[in-house]
Write an enzyme that holds these catalytic residues in place. Structure first.
Site, PDB file in Angstrom:
ATOM      1  N   VAL A 261     -45.639 -76.319  35.557  1.00 53.87           N
ATOM      2  CA  VAL A 261     -46.771 -75.635  34.581  1.00 53.87           C
ATOM      3  C   VAL A 261     -46.004 -73.847  34.238  1.00 53.87           C
ATOM      4  O   VAL A 261     -45.712 -73.525  33.049  1.00 53.87           O
ATOM      5  CB  VAL A 261     -47.954 -76.003  33.870  1.00 53.87           C
ATOM      6  CG1 VAL A 261     -48.808 -74.767  33.138  1.00 53.87           C
ATOM      7  CG2 VAL A 261     -47.956 -77.211  34.169  1.00 53.87           C
TER       8      VAL A 261
ATOM      9  N   GLY B 241     -47.457 -92.430  37.450  1.00 52.52           N
ATOM     10  CA  GLY B 241     -47.511 -91.718  38.813  1.00 52.52           C
ATOM     11  C   GLY B 241     -47.324 -89.874  38.613  1.00 52.52           C
ATOM     12  O   GLY B 241     -48.201 -90.111  38.016  1.00 52.52           O
TER      13      GLY B 241
ATOM     14  N   CYS C 215     -49.732 -85.612  37.854  1.00 52.43           N
ATOM     15  CA  CYS C 215     -51.078 -85.841  36.919  1.00 52.43           C
ATOM     16  C   CYS C 215     -52.078 -86.826  37.324  1.00 52.43           C
ATOM     17  O   CYS C 215     -53.135 -86.399  37.712  1.00 52.43           O
ATOM     18  CB  CYS C 215     -50.844 -85.585  36.027  1.00 52.43           C
ATOM     19  SG  CYS C 215     -50.086 -83.755  35.513  1.00 52.43           S
TER      20      CYS C 215
HETATM   21  P1  NAD Z   1     -46.378 -76.372  41.295  1.00 53.92           P
HETATM   22  O1  NAD Z   1     -46.859 -77.599  42.637  1.00 53.92           O
HETATM   23  O2  NAD Z   1     -45.239 -77.413  40.282  1.00 53.92           O
HETATM   24  O3  NAD Z   1     -46.603 -75.809  40.651  1.00 53.92           O
HETATM   25  C1  NAD Z   1     -47.550 -74.882  41.698  1.00 53.92           C
HETATM   26  C2  NAD Z   1     -46.891 -72.990  41.697  1.00 53.92           C
HETATM   27  O4  NAD Z   1     -48.218 -72.595  42.361  1.00 53.92           O
HETATM   28  C3  NAD Z   1     -45.806 -73.699  43.180  1.00 53.92           C
HETATM   29  O5  NAD Z   1     -45.330 -72.460  42.916  1.00 53.92           O
HETATM   30  C4  NAD Z   1     -47.202 -72.421  44.131  1.00 53.92           C
HETATM   31  O6  NAD Z   1     -46.049 -71.625  45.295  1.00 53.92           O
HETATM   32  C5  NAD Z   1     -47.573 -71.529  43.219  1.00 53.92           C
HETATM   33  N1  NAD Z   1     -48.312 -71.194  44.140  1.00 53.92           N
HETATM   34  C6  NAD Z   1     -49.175 -72.163  45.124  1.00 53.92           C
HETATM   35  N2  NAD Z   1     -50.194 -70.737  45.332  1.00 53.92           N
HETATM   36  C7  NAD Z   1     -50.669 -69.500  45.196  1.00 53.92           C
HETATM   37  C8  NAD Z   1     -50.992 -68.458  45.206  1.00 53.92           C
HETATM   38  N3  NAD Z   1     -51.889 -68.694  46.256  1.00 53.92           N
HETATM   39  N4  NAD Z   1     -50.194 -67.527  44.066  1.00 53.92           N
HETATM   40  C9  NAD Z   1     -49.411 -68.305  43.292  1.00 53.92           C
HETATM   41  N5  NAD Z   1     -48.889 -69.305  43.316  1.00 53.92           N
HETATM   42  C10 NAD Z   1     -48.970 -70.565  44.276  1.00 53.92           C
HETATM   43  O7  NAD Z   1     -47.504 -76.821  40.108  1.00 53.92           O
HETATM   44  P2  NAD Z   1     -47.197 -77.694  38.273  1.00 53.92           P
HETATM   45  O8  NAD Z   1     -46.836 -79.313  38.826  1.00 53.92           O
HETATM   46  O9  NAD Z   1     -46.805 -77.270  37.944  1.00 53.92           O
HETATM   47  O10 NAD Z   1     -49.150 -77.650  37.631  1.00 53.92           O
HETATM   48  C11 NAD Z   1     -49.521 -76.671  38.471  1.00 53.92           C
HETATM   49  C12 NAD Z   1     -51.211 -77.226  37.823  1.00 53.92           C
HETATM   50  O11 NAD Z   1     -50.978 -77.323  36.393  1.00 53.92           O
HETATM   51  C13 NAD Z   1     -52.185 -78.244  38.380  1.00 53.92           C
HETATM   52  O12 NAD Z   1     -53.270 -78.221  38.482  1.00 53.92           O
HETATM   53  C14 NAD Z   1     -50.979 -79.361  37.258  1.00 53.92           C
HETATM   54  O13 NAD Z   1     -52.688 -80.401  37.725  1.00 53.92           O
HETATM   55  C15 NAD Z   1     -51.513 -78.957  36.405  1.00 53.92           C
HETATM   56  N6  NAD Z   1     -51.258 -79.715  34.826  1.00 53.92           N
HETATM   57  C16 NAD Z   1     -49.373 -79.699  35.547  1.00 53.92           C
HETATM   58  C17 NAD Z   1     -48.582 -80.839  34.891  1.00 53.92           C
HETATM   59  C18 NAD Z   1     -47.016 -81.051  35.060  1.00 53.92           C
HETATM   60  O14 NAD Z   1     -46.932 -81.977  34.072  1.00 53.92           O
HETATM   61  N7  NAD Z   1     -46.770 -80.875  35.950  1.00 53.92           N
HETATM   62  C19 NAD Z   1     -49.566 -80.675  33.542  1.00 53.92           C
HETATM   63  C20 NAD Z   1     -50.182 -79.818  33.093  1.00 53.92           C
HETATM   64  C21 NAD Z   1     -50.964 -79.923  33.654  1.00 53.92           C
END
Ligand code: NAD
Length: 441
Positions: free
Chosen positions: A11, A260, A263
């Protein structure tokens, strides 16, 4: 606008790159130094169609900056978008540790008014929590607003979804923040897509409602698929007939080996936990979750019904939780492979882009670079992810390469009649084990 994005995952990276591409100055920060190193070299850490070109261009132009310097990232921005992970904790609730950490640092380094935007998927009430943490960490009182702006992008189509979302949801209780958010999404408004302004708590619930609704549709079809198997009906026809109803629509009505990804599974579970926390019934979502967990075993159950798995070699096509992504978090492939190995099978596997991630966690699996090589000498093939390239392979060659012509089609991508004519023992999901009688020739 000067924006900061916290977290450079699926994201954060798409959001940061997308806003930079629209002309904003964007600083992305993360705690993962290795990830930042790779990204700083212009190399992507995720597979996402269409992202690489705009990422590199904006990095080169300096509009997109990557850093681990949180102080700089916070101080130089007007808007901070929180995009860190919220995985399930041991109680199956959303783990807010990363969100809380970011909020604390924002409070600590805040130097002027800012809008803090929760893009991470977080339970209702989290904006209040973020507000509280920021306030508690401020050295002196500085005004700020917390907004809920849930993210709806789909991996595999994330760039397109950023540029052309169905809608933008902005939950806020501040006119000042509302104006800033509307201005931030000005170019989206120009595409005619609605920006819906609502209360913070409604926005927080909308995100979970969306994922729970889609998961429900999938579990709904999966449960009906058993009736189709038993009676000789075809779940694909049922799905089509159902989807033609304008009130229902055709999307997310496909039976398969379960949903899976990072999300749906965790968000359905987190919604259940939130409902329970607020003394509300969660029966519907518990059933959705239970059906899905069971569904991940369906492929192996179907295989067990036609052959002995012990000492066999089974090929698996598709490891990512869906096509066009390298994300294998909570992917049905993981459970299927684990079950095969437990039953004494050797596993050969192939995926067009997810093998790097899969190698890190799947032990004892032989990975191949080509779908045909994967199946050579195998006793059966299970199709787990509906990558387009699996739809158009030479099935005569597939039959010749397999030791036994057994296919479990976990995503219903082949035509049962054709597969039967080719001489396969072809077993799909909800298609009467390939013996379905419709449509008429
Ligand atoms: P991800 O695991 O790919 O990325 C999360 C990032 O946050 C990682 O790079 C991690 O190192 C970083 N991080 C962790 N702690 C941190 C901190 N204290 N400071 C700065 N960076 C930090 O996760 P994602 O898939 O991008 O999802 C992020 C959020 O968005 C989640 O809540 C998820 O549910 C939501 N979301 C995801 C999607 C999707 O398709 N992946 C779609 C909509 C919403």
């Amino acid at each position: 606008m000067n924006l900061t994005v916290a977290g450079t995952g699926y994201v954060g990276l798409v959001t940061g790159t997308g806003f930079a591409n629209l002309g904003h100055n964007v600083i992305c920060f993360d705690i993962d130094e290795a990830k930042l190193d790779t990204l700083s070299k212009g190399e992507l850490t995720i597979y996402e169609p269409g992202l690489e070109e705009i990422f590199r261009r904006n990095l080169k132009s300096g509009r997109l900056v990557l850093t681990s310097d949180v102080k700089k990232a916070v101080r130089e921005s007007d808007v901070i978008l929180i995009c860190v992970g919220t995985p399930a904790n041991h109680m199956q609730e959303a783990d807010l540790t990363a969100v809380e950490e970011v909020a604390a640092r924002i409070g600590k380094f805040m130097n002027r008014y800012k809008v803090i935007v929760n893009k991470s998927t977080v339970p209702v009430g989290t904006a209040d929590l973020v507000k509280k943490i920021i306030k508690a960490n401020q050295k002196k009182k500085i005004d700020f607003d917390v907004v809920s702006n849930p993210e709806f992008l789909r991996e595999g189509a994330a760039v397109k979804d950023f540029e052309n979302p169905d809608r933008i949801i902005v939950g806020t209780d501040s006119r000042k923040a509302e104006k800033i958010m509307v201005s931030l999404y000005r170019s989206v408004a120009r595409t005619g897509r609605p920006i819906m302004l609502t209360g913070i708590k409604s926005a927080e619930i909308i995100k979970y409602a969306g994922n729970a609704m889609l998961a429900t549709r999938i579990s709904f079809m999966n449960q009906l698929s058993f009736l189709c198997d038993k009676t000789g009906a075809d779940i694909k026809d049922v799905s089509k007939g159902l989807g033609l109803d304008g009130r229902i629509g055709p999307r997310f009505l496909h039976a398969g080996v379960g949903y899976g990804g990072s999300c749906f599974p965790k968000d359905v579970k987190a919604l259940i936990a939130t409902l329970k926390k607020h003394d509300c019934d969660s029966d519907l979502f518990e059933a959705v979750d239970r059906i899905n967990e069971k569904q991940k075993s369906v492929a192996v159950e179907k295989l067990k019904a036609v052959m002995s798995i012990n000492r066999s070699t089974i090929a698996v096509w598709g490891l990512s939780f869906k096509p066009k992504t390298d994300d294998i978090r909570d992917a049905p492939s993981l459970k299927i492979i684990e079950e095969l190995q437990t039953l004494g099978a050797k596993v050969h596997a192939f995926d067009p882009v997810a093998m790097k991630n899969a190698r890190k966690i799947l032990k004892g699996v032989r990975f191949f670079k080509d779908p045909y090589e994967t199946i050579r000498g195998c006793d059966a093939l299970i199709v787990v992810t509906e990558w387009d390239e699996f739809r158009n392979l030479d099935m005569r060659a597939v039959k010749a390469l397999l030791k036994k012509p057994v296919i479990i089609d976990g995503r219903n991508i082949y035509d049962p009649k054709e597969m039967k004519e080719l001489g396969f023992t072809y077993i799909a999901i909800g298609r009467a084990n390939g013996k379905s009688t419709s449509p008429l020739p």
